[in-house]
Every structure is written in C-alpha cells, then in structure tokens.
Design a protein around this motif. Structure first.
Motif, mmCIF file in Angstrom:
data_model
loop_
_atom_site.group_PDB
_atom_site.id
_atom_site.type_symbol
_atom_site.label_atom_id
_atom_site.label_comp_id
_atom_site.label_asym_id
_atom_site.label_seq_id
_atom_site.Cartn_x
_atom_site.Cartn_y
_atom_site.Cartn_z
ATOM 1 N N PRO A 1 0.846 -1.212 0.000
ATOM 2 C CA PRO A 1 0.000 0.000 0.000
ATOM 3 C C PRO A 1 0.878 1.258 0.000
ATOM 4 N N ILE A 2 1.435 1.566 -1.160
ATOM 5 C CA ILE A 2 2.407 2.670 -1.193
ATOM 6 C C ILE A 2 1.746 4.032 -1.002
ATOM 7 N N ASP A 3 0.459 4.125 -1.311
ATOM 8 C CA ASP A 3 -0.248 5.393 -1.074
ATOM 9 C C ASP A 3 -0.311 5.678 0.430
ATOM 10 N N LEU A 4 -0.704 4.663 1.173
ATOM 11 C CA LEU A 4 -0.766 4.789 2.634
ATOM 12 C C LEU A 4 0.616 4.970 3.233
ATOM 13 N N LEU A 5 1.595 4.270 2.647
ATOM 14 C CA LEU A 5 2.965 4.381 3.135
ATOM 15 C C LEU A 5 3.430 5.841 3.066
ATOM 16 N N ALA A 6 3.203 6.448 1.889
ATOM 17 C CA ALA A 6 3.643 7.837 1.705
ATOM 18 C C ALA A 6 2.946 8.764 2.692
ATOM 19 N N LYS A 7 1.645 8.547 2.820
ATOM 20 C CA LYS A 7 0.844 9.390 3.706
ATOM 21 C C LYS A 7 1.303 9.246 5.161
ATOM 22 N N THR A 8 1.529 8.020 5.556
ATOM 23 C CA THR A 8 1.879 7.739 6.948
ATOM 24 C C THR A 8 3.285 8.242 7.279
ATOM 25 N N VAL A 9 4.204 8.021 6.348
ATOM 26 C CA VAL A 9 5.575 8.489 6.575
ATOM 27 C C VAL A 9 5.602 10.011 6.742
ATOM 28 N N ARG A 10 4.840 10.693 5.893
ATOM 29 C CA ARG A 10 4.772 12.157 5.935
ATOM 30 C C ARG A 10 4.397 12.701 7.325
ATOM 31 N N GLU A 11 3.616 11.907 8.064
ATOM 32 C CA GLU A 11 3.169 12.362 9.381
ATOM 33 C C GLU A 11 4.329 12.594 10.343
ATOM 34 N N VAL A 12 5.427 11.850 10.109
ATOM 35 C CA VAL A 12 6.537 11.946 11.075
ATOM 36 C C VAL A 12 7.885 12.275 10.449
ATOM 37 N N SER A 13 7.937 12.326 9.117
ATOM 38 C CA SER A 13 9.265 12.403 8.505
ATOM 39 C C SER A 13 9.230 13.148 7.176
ATOM 40 N N GLU A 14 10.366 13.768 6.859
ATOM 41 C CA GLU A 14 10.528 14.420 5.555
ATOM 42 C C GLU A 14 11.199 13.478 4.564
ATOM 43 N N ALA A 15 11.416 12.224 4.987
ATOM 44 C CA ALA A 15 12.120 11.277 4.108
ATOM 45 C C ALA A 15 11.422 11.132 2.759
ATOM 46 N N LEU A 16 12.233 11.008 1.726
ATOM 47 C CA LEU A 16 11.671 10.785 0.392
ATOM 48 C C LEU A 16 11.168 9.336 0.292
ATOM 49 N N ILE A 17 10.105 9.167 -0.477
ATOM 50 C CA ILE A 17 9.557 7.819 -0.702
ATOM 51 C C ILE A 17 9.925 7.389 -2.115
ATOM 52 N N VAL A 18 10.751 6.356 -2.196
ATOM 53 C CA VAL A 18 11.190 5.842 -3.498
ATOM 54 C C VAL A 18 10.553 4.471 -3.697
ATOM 55 N N VAL A 19 9.902 4.289 -4.829
ATOM 56 C CA VAL A 19 9.157 3.053 -5.044
ATOM 57 C C VAL A 19 9.609 2.324 -6.310
ATOM 58 N N ASP A 20 9.868 1.034 -6.147
ATOM 59 C CA ASP A 20 10.112 0.133 -7.278
ATOM 60 C C ASP A 20 8.754 -0.363 -7.756
ATOM 61 N N GLY A 21 8.356 0.122 -8.917
ATOM 62 C CA GLY A 21 7.044 -0.282 -9.453
ATOM 63 C C GLY A 21 7.192 -1.192 -10.653
ATOM 64 N N VAL A 22 8.344 -1.869 -10.744
ATOM 65 C CA VAL A 22 8.683 -2.623 -11.965
ATOM 66 C C VAL A 22 7.606 -3.611 -12.401
ATOM 67 N N SER A 23 7.084 -4.389 -11.476
ATOM 68 C CA SER A 23 6.181 -5.443 -11.944
ATOM 69 C C SER A 23 4.709 -5.088 -11.846
ATOM 70 N N CYS A 24 4.406 -3.800 -11.772
ATOM 71 C CA CYS A 24 2.970 -3.475 -11.780
ATOM 72 C C CYS A 24 2.602 -2.169 -12.451
ATOM 73 N N VAL A 25 3.482 -1.169 -12.467
ATOM 74 C CA VAL A 25 3.073 0.107 -13.058
ATOM 75 C C VAL A 25 2.701 -0.112 -14.531
ATOM 76 N N GLY A 26 1.540 0.383 -14.907
ATOM 77 C CA GLY A 26 0.996 0.133 -16.234
ATOM 78 C C GLY A 26 -0.170 -0.847 -16.147
ATOM 79 N N GLY A 27 -0.217 -1.621 -15.055
ATOM 80 C CA GLY A 27 -1.298 -2.588 -14.889
ATOM 81 C C GLY A 27 -2.119 -2.298 -13.639
ATOM 82 N N VAL A 28 -1.576 -1.428 -12.802
ATOM 83 C CA VAL A 28 -2.201 -1.134 -11.519
ATOM 84 C C VAL A 28 -2.234 0.386 -11.341
ATOM 85 N N GLU A 29 -3.296 0.872 -10.780
ATOM 86 C CA GLU A 29 -3.434 2.318 -10.597
ATOM 87 C C GLU A 29 -2.210 2.916 -9.902
#
Lengths: 386, 386
Positions: free
Chosen positions: A148-176
């Motif tokens: 759940p990378i959407d939730l991950l980004a949202k949740t991390v933002r609550e406590v941190s300025e860390a960048l969120i880097v995502v490997d979407g190799v096996s799904c981007v293009g097939g998944v929202e």
C-alpha cells in the motif's frame, strides 16, 4: 507436442502484442533526427498518465535494476542514512545497491508474502529520524504482494521528511498509480512487465521535492544522472543513444493503453487476479497472500501436498506453459503465475484449465473443471460486459 | 477489452507459428539464384512426405481455388464427362470450375454434415461408365466432415478407370494422407490451414496414372499447367515468379512438422477433435457430424436453442475469439471451430472454457466447467504423455 508454442505466464517478461512486435521491427532511423524527437513527444504524455504525474518520466536504456540504481544515486546524498522496506527478493535489491554505495542502510524486513505495514515504517522512522529516504516496492514480484504505497507515503509524511522511493517494476501500467496525488517521490518501472515490451528500458520519474535534492546532490554519477534525462526530454531528445526499437514499441504500447483506456486496463488486471485466485480457492490450493495484499499482476500459489517445481515441469511439458517458481527461501515452495500486460480473461481461463490437468497429472485429487468454473463465474459476475 | 488480441479459431486461415512469421520476414532474395534453388530442394522431400507421395508436389502461387482449377484443367480432356461428389460448399467449388470450362458435370449430392458413401459413388459410376474423373473433398470445411477418400479410391477402382481428384485444402498436413498407397490421382491443398501459413500457395501432386493423361491433355492452359511446375521443380526452380516469403515460411513449417514428427502431428489433431467433441457432448449441444464422419481439423456445432451468429458475436466481443459460422443453407444454423495447424490442447482448453462463458451469456443453462472437464479428461486419457 506442437512445436514453437510458448505460453508465457511468468511475471515478466510478458508476451508482446503483435502490433508492438511489428512496431519494433521498423527500420532504424537516426536518433538525433526529427522523427525520433516527434516520437519522444508522442510518448511523453502517455507515460505521464501511466505514472500519474506531471513530472517528466525519464526513459533510460537499461534494465529495472538500472532504474533502481538511478533512484539511489540521484536522491541519496553521500553520508545519508536510508531505510529499505524489504517484502521479498526485489525489495532486497535496493539494499544491495545502497550497500554498494556504502550508504548506511537500515532494513525493515517484512515476512515474505505479506504487505508492509505503514505504521511499522512510521514507528521505525520515529526511532530513526536521521533516515532521509525510504525505499519500498509497489508489487513485490517474488511473492505477488502489492504494497500500500499510497498509505505508506501518507503515513511516513506524518513523522518524517524522508523521500519515498518506489520500485514499481512489476505493476506500473497494470495497476493504478497516482504518483503526484499519493506523494511518491521517485517511481521506477521497467519495460518487460505490464508495459508489454521486451526488457531494456527503465522509466524513472521524480517529484518536485525529489528534484530539489537531485539538483544539489553531489553523488558522482554519469549515465544514470536523472537531470540529464529530464533536461534532454524537455528538448525532445535523449542524453545518450536511445534503445530505438524499444521506443518504437513503447509508442505503440501507449497507443494500445490509450485505446483500451487506462481505467479499463486496471480493471482488467483486477479481474485477472480475481479469476486466478478464485480458481485456486475452489480446489483448496493455498495462495501465498491474502486477498487484501494480492497484486493484480502476479499470483503466488503455495501448494501443501505437491512439489511446485515438479508441477511447473508438467505444465511446461504438457502445454508449453511457463510459470515461475519461488525465489530464495521460497524456491520449490511456491509457483507464480503472471497475468499482466498482454493478458486477457481468455488467457487466464487457458492457464487455469491447463493447471487442472497438470494437477491431476501430479496426482492431486481434484474435480476437473471446478477451478475453471470458479474463474468463469468471476468473469460472468465481474467482467467488462457483466 | 485487451487491445490487439485475436484468437483465431476459424477453419483457416489458422494462426502462424512465430518462427514461421520470422522466416517470412527474411529479406527478399533473387528467385533465380542458388539460394532459392536450395530452398526448393529443402522443401521437396518434406512436402512429399506430407502428401504421402513420391511424385513431385507442385507449389503454385495462388489460392486453393487455383489448385482446384489446376486439377480440372490438367486432368479433364475437352469433351469428357466428370462426376463431382458434393458434401458441402467446397465440393460445390469443383462443380463451378468444371461448368466454367463447359465440362459435362454430373453431381452426386450428399447431405451436408454427412460423409460420402463410396458404394453410392460406385453405383453411380456403374450407371455412368463414361465418367473419366471423380472429384471429391477430403475434409469438407463447411461441415467438418472428413470423407473416406482411401475407401473411395479403392471402391471406384473396382468398377472404373476414372481418376480420383481430391481437394485436401482444409486437412492435408493435419490428417494422414497416403496419396500413393490409397491411389489418389490428384491431391490439392492450400497453405492457410494445416500448413500454418498465410493463404497464397496451393500445392498439387498427381499420380503416374494422372501424369499420362496430363501429358497428352490438349486442354488450353498456361499458368496452371502442372507439367511446367513439375519440369521446373526437377531442376529446382519454378516456371513463374514464386511467392518467396511464403516459401521461406513453408521451409520452416516443414522443419516444425519434422521436429514434431508427422505421426504426432496427426495424433495431435485427432486429440484436438476428441477434446472439442467431448466438450459439446458433455453439455448436450448437438454436433453436426457423427464421430465417424468428423474431421480432426474442424468441428461443426449445431445448436438447437440459441442463435449461432449471436453466439459467435459474444465470443468475439468477450474474448476476441473468432470462430466461423455456417455457409449457404447452414448460415445461422451452425458454428465451426477450427483446430488445425498451430493449435495445441491448451488452445482447445481455452476455446472450450471461453465457450462455456459465452453459453451462459447467451442464456443457456449449463453447468460451468463441465465441458472443460470433459475436454480435460480426454486429454488425460489420450494425450501424448498419457
């Protein structure tokens, strides 16, 4: 058996649509000429839509790993600490890359087959406020988990300025994928999965927040310098020689996605997942992941009473169907069916009906047709023209 | 739905194997050079094996109809009488060609969906001893009937010296063919069915007995003069410009058939037929032909309580699967599934499992998975590795 047939249902490479194959067979052209510029111009908007971003999407000649390394060398500054959330073999790839650059790398291991828990990541960041980048995987190919990378980004933002880097190799293009809306800072994907192309291209996009870091980052890099790709893309060209035949193919892939409609592409993948999962449930063969954690692009099955490798051999020998085995500690324990990109409900019905035969062959006492019927029923209830 | 997918299960053209497609994409070469001669030399023995003959097999650039006309203009002498045994739309083609040449043509009509009865042909010839040529069809594509041409030749010989000319367009290459042994005088086939090529080539072979007639026949003919093809073939060349890309493909098709083994090719087609027929029987949907008369290359189904054309539309719309309808008076009354050439048991399982969904969609009250199970069971009992 029938010669020359290969039914490719591994989680990448995926089959190539005929019109894409034809497009890739076009005669080579000069890559510094107007035709290539026009092609890059045609490709850009479609690629942005797939990524859900208004940022430029860099097209790099290289495998998915080159894309992951691009993320690392562009957003991690020398001396910084990072966190890699590892949910399987491909999450681990980020760790290895970071370690190669002597980056202080924290690892949060999640049990293979389960999705990451954003709250756990948050808790880790509270304890390690010095972490500047969080690496994660969207679809973990080795287990068929969609994190759940959407939730991950949202949740991390609550406590941190860390960048969120995502490997979407096996799904981007097939998944929202809504990179901008979800607050993903770097998204990476490859060409050989839901993008319906051979391997050889990796796509990388960065958020505004990430660009601030990238521009001032003094980490040495040359071929994988994201800034070069973006600056050239803004002039409709590439910093280095582009993989031209793959670009011909990419242009056609985006035409196909446009013709089907991105929302329908996503709905189709969701349907293929449900059909596949319903089939195995109907005959009581355990799935590795829960429905909630399962990826629409690949399904991992964990047989209890037969050998996964032997089963794969039978499918190949009888039907020329290739599915994947498990990786690392899951070797021999699971098999994985890819249903991404150029894959239709008729293709899933084919796999499932062949799987039933292979199960009988391996000595499993199942009722023939039952798994197929379950997949058919999902199609009837949830297919496009229901 | 998924763009660009076409699952072609009409009784020709059939799908092209990828290696054949690649072979056809070879760069053009001079057709009077050594490479073309070598290719013709490579092709000849394989083609003879498929025909079951030691005679030369002419390769003519043209459709199957050109092959049928080649038979007519080479073996029928001006003023002679002939008999055409018509078991469907393609038997009728011989009649039309003969009539175009003002040949006195007797027609023996067999009910569509039934195989010819050699005894009836024999009886006809006893009454019409002046008939010099009997035209017949091996597989009648329009009905899915396989005529017993071996018995036909044997039975006709008992009472007549008439030549036996056979249209083998929709089965030669997929069904056992022993031209010499069975006493077939002219065998014609096309490239787009069990030969796994696009349309554009027709193959014609003649027996020694036929050659005696052909050599002395004064019927005017030029492009379709079989003697020119044979004489040139003996010098590894062609009388007219050959359809080079199709020859590239043909060479590879024969490699594939050789690699699988001709007997296994035939066994595979027999298996595909049995799987398909078992599936429809399991759900009580009537087949047009009896088991005995049925062709291993195409199955005709005659639904009683739903519209065949509407059903075809659903299969196409839902799954991009193309099957054929009925021809002439069977239009709207039957549908036909091609399972020839580049077609595997996995392909038949795909069709059947999709057919079940389409039947539900058209309102037929069937038990999902039942037809698939029947096809699976045939595979388990009679497949190659049973």
């Amino acid at each position: 058996m029938l010669q020359d047939q290969t039914i490719l249902r591994i989680p990448g490479p995926s089959p190539i649509p005929p019109s894409v194959q034809r497009a890739m067979n076009q005669t080579m052209i000069g890559h510094r000429g107007k035709e290539t510029s026009q092609m890059l111009k045609n490709i850009a908007p479609g690629l942005k839509r797939v990524f859900g971003t208004e940022q430029e999407v860099a097209i790099i000649a290289g495998s998915g790993t080159a894309g992951l390394e691009t993320a690392v060398v562009n957003v991690v500054k020398p001396g910084e600490e990072v966190l890699v959330v590892v949910t399987g073999a491909f999450g681990d790839r980020f760790t290895k890359i970071c370690q190669a650059y002597n980056i202080k790398t924290h690892v949060l291991d999640v049990e293979w087959g389960k999705a990451l828990n954003p709250e756990e990541v948050k808790a880790f960041l509270v304890e390690h406020p010095e972490v500047k980048v969080v690496f994660s995987t969207y679809c973990e190919t080795s287990t068929g988990v969609l994190n759940p990378i959407d939730l991950l980004a949202k949740t991390v933002r609550e406590v941190s300025e860390a960048l969120i880097v995502v490997d979407g190799v096996s799904c981007v293009g097939g998944v929202e994928t809504r990179m901008d809306e979800w607050g993903i800072d770097v998204m990476v994907t490859g060409s050989q999965k839901a993008f319906m192309l051979p391997a050889g291209l990796t796509f990388v996009a960065a958020s505004e927040r990430a660009w601030t870091i990238i521009e001032e980052n003094e980490q040495p890099r040359f071929y994988l310098n994201l800034k070069k790709y973006r600056d050239n893309l803004l002039k409709d060209t590439t910093p280095f020689t582009p993989a031209l035949s793959l670009l011909f193919g990419l242009e056609q892939v985006l035409n196909l996605i446009e013709a089907e409609g991105l929302e329908k592409v996503y709905a189709r993948h969701e349907l293929l997942k449900k059909m596949t999962r319903a089939a195995f449930k109907a005959i009581d063969i355990p799935l590795l992941t829960t429905d909630e954690d399962a990826s629409p692009t690949v399904t991992a099955v964990q047989p209890e009473d037969f050998d996964a490798e032997e089963f794969r051999k039978i499918l190949k020998q009888e039907f020329a169907i290739s599915i994947a085995g498990g990786q690392q500690h899951l070797t021999g324990k699971i098999f994985r069916i890819g249903h991404m990109g150029y894959c239709s409900p008729a293709d899933v019905l084919q796999i499932i009906s062949a799987v039933e035969v292979a199960l009988k062959k391996i000595g499993k006492d199942i009722e023939l047709g039952k798994a197929t019927a379950a997949a058919q029923l999902v199609y009837l209830n949830e297919g496009e023209n229901k």
